[in-house]
Design a protein around this motif. Structure first.
Motif, PDB file in Angstrom:
ATOM      1  N   MET A  71     -18.022 -13.305   7.238  1.00 18.44           N
ATOM      2  CA  MET A  71     -18.340 -12.029   7.387  1.00 18.44           C
ATOM      3  C   MET A  71     -17.500 -10.996   6.695  1.00 18.44           C
TER       4      MET A  71
ATOM      5  N   ILE B  80     -16.719  -6.692   5.896  1.00 18.17           N
ATOM      6  CA  ILE B  80     -17.329  -5.120   5.984  1.00 18.17           C
ATOM      7  C   ILE B  80     -16.474  -4.391   5.211  1.00 18.17           C
ATOM      8  N   THR B  81     -17.057  -3.311   4.599  1.00 21.25           N
ATOM      9  CA  THR B  81     -16.354  -2.136   3.951  1.00 21.25           C
ATOM     10  C   THR B  81     -15.981  -1.050   4.899  1.00 21.25           C
ATOM     11  N   MET B  82     -14.886  -0.829   5.137  1.00 26.08           N
ATOM     12  CA  MET B  82     -14.473   0.225   5.912  1.00 26.08           C
ATOM     13  C   MET B  82     -14.376   1.651   5.096  1.00 26.08           C
ATOM     14  N   ARG B  83     -14.956   2.876   5.723  1.00 29.61           N
ATOM     15  CA  ARG B  83     -15.114   3.887   4.969  1.00 29.61           C
ATOM     16  C   ARG B  83     -14.442   5.160   5.627  1.00 29.61           C
TER      17      ARG B  83
ATOM     18  N   PRO C 260     -12.216  -3.713  13.528  1.00 29.08           N
ATOM     19  CA  PRO C 260     -13.163  -4.282  14.765  1.00 29.08           C
ATOM     20  C   PRO C 260     -13.332  -5.528  14.920  1.00 29.08           C
ATOM     21  N   PHE C 261     -12.717  -6.605  13.962  1.00 31.40           N
ATOM     22  CA  PHE C 261     -12.813  -7.999  14.283  1.00 31.40           C
ATOM     23  C   PHE C 261     -11.273  -8.497  13.479  1.00 31.40           C
TER      24      PHE C 261
ATOM     25  N   GLY D 299     -17.617   8.553   3.491  1.00 33.20           N
ATOM     26  CA  GLY D 299     -18.503   7.422   3.027  1.00 33.20           C
ATOM     27  C   GLY D 299     -17.584   6.758   1.798  1.00 33.20           C
TER      28      GLY D 299
ATOM     29  N   ARG E 256     -13.744 -11.761   7.395  1.00 26.88           N
ATOM     30  CA  ARG E 256     -13.532 -12.547   8.850  1.00 26.88           C
ATOM     31  C   ARG E 256     -12.667 -13.658   8.235  1.00 26.88           C
TER      32      ARG E 256
END
Lengths: 78, 675
Positions: A1, A3-6, A51-52, A69, A77
């Motif tokens: 997994m 994610i893009t952190m913005r 967040p993880f 944004g 992950r």
């Protein structure tokens, strides 16, 4: 997994934020809850947590201003 | 006073577990928002965990719950799966509402969570309907209606509490007083010292408790729930607990009393309750820490699963507006519904109004889920227009319920009971009065199917009357407001022009799985026609050709169909054969019939009782031009009411509404035009 952190929409009126600090190196492994970076928006400094668990990739530069944004980091992950 | 005095150890630990599960989710959501990985408006519930957890602990699994945009604590406590909540707030297809509702519109009827509203006070009227349904079905279900202190100052509050008390409905109104209505302190928005003080004014108990203390909340909620379940009626329960953050995630907190905020943060309900449990020997610190870790793991796993979940497919845009996607305007698919064959049926000469009464009577006789509510509708009054006369005597005042003059509560009572499986037919005396309950109609009844991703449905039929052009009813009793509703996705609009259609369309509306507005025309009320005695249904979305003609199409609905028919007679005398199309329902719209007629005649006038400017004629004219450009022999003309409030005096009223002569004149102009 992955994610893009913005730059967060920290308030309805939020437009831009400045990346003021990295707490971790590019490519570092981090734990959930660990601080990753600090963004200054409307005179408030926001410390952003992971967040993880995962590996962080820097996508932005300290001292620069970004729009809400815009990508700051990628978290993959572990 | 011990926090746990009214709770067994098992109950206390269960409530504690719920509280920390709420906190874990709340914190995960806020971390995620801060990360910028997702973005939405979020209204944190921190500080109010004890209220949700302790109230829910008094409930049965099948009890109903309603809450507001600051409501994930209520959803979690009621049993809505955390994975589905997280998926919903991220807009995923696996969310409670397929991602169509979002954090402000969580819906999970499986756990009893019926509505989460983004409109302050919007759920109070609906709670009366769920309570009404439970009473009628004898299910014993109790409805918990959560709202904030701000909602106590909106009109729906008074209407709902009065109706609930009057009918002894099994509802507990839980005011979660977090001391701020958005940005305004309680004392600056509320003149009375407490919300609970208002209970006795509505002839119900008003109970005030410390909402940070689970034991107090549990004891008060258990008493209120027991009272409701045993037929004792509603309770107003005010639970006060300081909100620990600003209005929404990221909002400033300058409007909050900083000292009080610091104090509340220094002793959160969860920490205080945890310390109490340890001090009282109910649990060790290690045990509580384990509960917290479990909760954090649950929230973390839910977030991970939501982050990886799929978005809804593009095709989901149009699902769940109605049960049948083909009823969305211009999305007709397949053959049109069939006109029933009424030819062989025995008829009796009755008026339009009597045909409506007959439809109601037959619907109520056939299905005990059909119920009615409205002002003056019970005997001996039998409604202002006498349309419901005799029905309460025949079916009882529980099924034909006279209500106070409370339009929001009437529509809310219908919405809630419809969600619970009934087929309510609320009456709003005159369509102008719908304006005072538009929130219930437009923001709730019309949208709940969509906002819940199809998890809930609102099969109600609002009967109302257009009293225009009957003479001297004036500006607030003569409008024709159907276009407002056609403009609001999620509600169907039927406007019958004669007694046969009135009966057949009303029976279809009552059977329909979606909310319907059924607009009767007082101008036609006493027009007789041979109406089949037995029940029959005219499908929604089927236009009728009232007169065939090759030269020009007159397209209309409601009472102006008669003006068009009279105009067609006059035109025929001049050698012009007009075709008259009665569209019967604006939504669903039988576009194919309209298009086919105009493709044949190549000239059209659209005529309606509503204001011409921005009226339904504008929609049809534009669509006809888009579709038949190049084939039309003349521009499509429109004729509606003048852009004025309906005047009182006949000298002016006769100029305001469309007339037969005006239809004739426009048709003649159209015939003279050359392509």
């Amino acid at each position: 997994m992955k994610i893009t952190m913005r730059v967060p929409k920290a308030a309805v009126s939020s437009q831009r934020g400045q990346l003021s600090k990295w707490y971790v190196e590019d490519g570092a492994g981090v734990k959930a809850g660990q601080l990753l970076y600090c963004i200054e928006m409307e005179k408030t400094a926001l410390d952003i947590e992971a967040p993880f668990d995962g590996v962080v990739k820097h996508l932005a530069e300290v001292g620069k201003e970004y729009a809400v944004g815009d990508a700051i980091a990628e978290l993959t992950r572990a | 006073m011990a926090l746990t005095e009214s709770l067994t150890t098992e109950q206390a630990l269960s409530i504690y577990r719920t509280m920390v599960r709420i906190r874990a989710c709340d914190q995960q959501i806020q971390k995620l928002l801060a990360s910028g990985a997702v973005q939405f408006m979020y209204y944190p519930c921190a500080g109010q965990e004890a209220i949700a957890a302790a109230v829910a602990a008094t409930l049965r699994a099948d009890d109903y719950m309603l809450t507001t945009y600051r409501g994930i604590h209520d959803a979690i406590a009621k049993g809505t799966p955390v994975t589905e909540i997280m998926a919903e707030i991220m807009g995923r297809h696996s969310g409670t509402s397929k991602g169509k509702g979002g954090p402000m519109h969580l819906s999970d009827p499986d756990s009893g969570l019926m509505v989460t509203t983004g409109i302050v006070g919007g759920t109070l009227p609906i709670a009366t309907g769920l309570g009404l349904a439970a009473g009628l079905s004898g299910s014993g279900q109790v409805t918990i209606c959560n709202f904030g202190d701000g909602a106590a100052n909106i009109g729906a509050f008074g209407e709902s509490l009065n109706l609930a008390a009057l009918k002894k409905l099994p509802v507990v109104f839980v005011c979660q007083n977090n001391l701020y209505a958005e940005y305004t302190a309680f004392a600056d928005s509320t003149a009375s010292a407490s919300i609970a003080d208002r209970g006795p004014a509505y002839a119900m108990p008003g109970v005030s408790v410390d909402g940070t203390r689970p034991g107090e909340v549990y004891a008060a909620a258990a008493a209120a729930v027991a009272r409701a379940r045993s037929g004792g009626g509603p309770t107003l329960l005010e639970c006060t607990a300081h909100r620990l953050q600003g209005h929404y995630f990221g909002s400033d907190e300058s409007h909050m009393d900083q000292q009080a905020l610091s104090a509340a943060r220094a002793a959160t309900p969860i920490d205080t309750f945890g310390a109490e449990l340890v001090a009282g020997g109910s649990a060790s610190e290690t045990e509580l820490a384990a509960i917290c870790s479990e909760a954090e793991a649950e929230a973390g796993a839910a977030v991970e699963s939501a982050l990886q979940a799929a978005d809804p497919q593009p095709a989901e845009l149009y699902t769940d507006v109605f049960a049948d996607i083909a009823q969305i305007p211009y999305r007709q698919a397949g053959p049109a519904p069939r006109e029933p064959d009424l030819g062989a049926m025995e008829t009796a000469e009755i008026s339009y109004a009597a045909a409506v009464t007959q439809a109601l009577d037959q619907a109520m006789a056939a299905d005990e889920r059909v119920i009615m509510m409205g002002e003056d509708i019970a005997d001996p009054a039998g409604g202002v227009g006498k349309v419901t006369l005799g029905l309460s005597t025949k079916y009882g005042e529980q099924r034909v319920m006279a209500t106070p003059i409370s339009e929001q509560a009437i529509i809310g009572a219908a919405t809630g009971s419809a969600m619970a499986g009934f087929k309510p037919v609320p009456e709003i005396m005159i369509n102008d009065f719908l304006m005072v309950c538009m929130d219930q109609v437009a923001n709730h009844a019309a949208k709940l199917r969509y906002m819940s991703g199809g998890r809930t449905a609102v099969p109600l039929t609002i009967r109302t009357v257009n009293a225009g052009n009957v003479g001297r009813f004036g500006a607030q009793h003569s409008q024709s407001l159907e276009t407002w509703f056609a403009h609001m996705p999620g509600i169907k609009v039927a406007v019958p022009s004669n007694a046969v259609d009135a009966k057949g369309l009303l029976l279809s509306c009552i059977d329909d799985p979606d909310p319907c507005l059924f607009l009767e025309a007082m101008r036609l009320y006493y027009n007789p026609a041979p109406v089949p005695v037995e029940p029959y249904r005219i499908p929604l979305g089927l236009a009728a050709c009232k007169r065939a003609g090759a030269d020009i199409s007159l397209i209309s609905y409601g009472w102006t169909v008669l003006e068009c028919l009279a105009a067609a007679e006059q035109l025929a005398a001049q050698g012009i054969e007009a075709e008259v199309i009665d569209i019967r329902t604006l939504v669903p719209l039988d576009w194919n019939a309209i298009q086919a007629s105009v493709a044949k005649t190549r000239r059209a006038v659209v005529v309606h009782p509503a204001t011409e400017f921005c009226g339904f004629g504008a929609e049809l004219a534009a669509k006809l031009h888009e579709t038949l450009h190049g084939q039309l022999l003349a521009p499509v003309r429109r004729l509606g009411a003048a852009y004025t409030p309906p005047p009182f005096t006949l000298a002016l009223e006769s100029l305001h509404f469309p007339t037969t002569d005006a239809v004739v004149a426009l048709a003649q102009e159209s015939m003279e035009a050359t392509a």
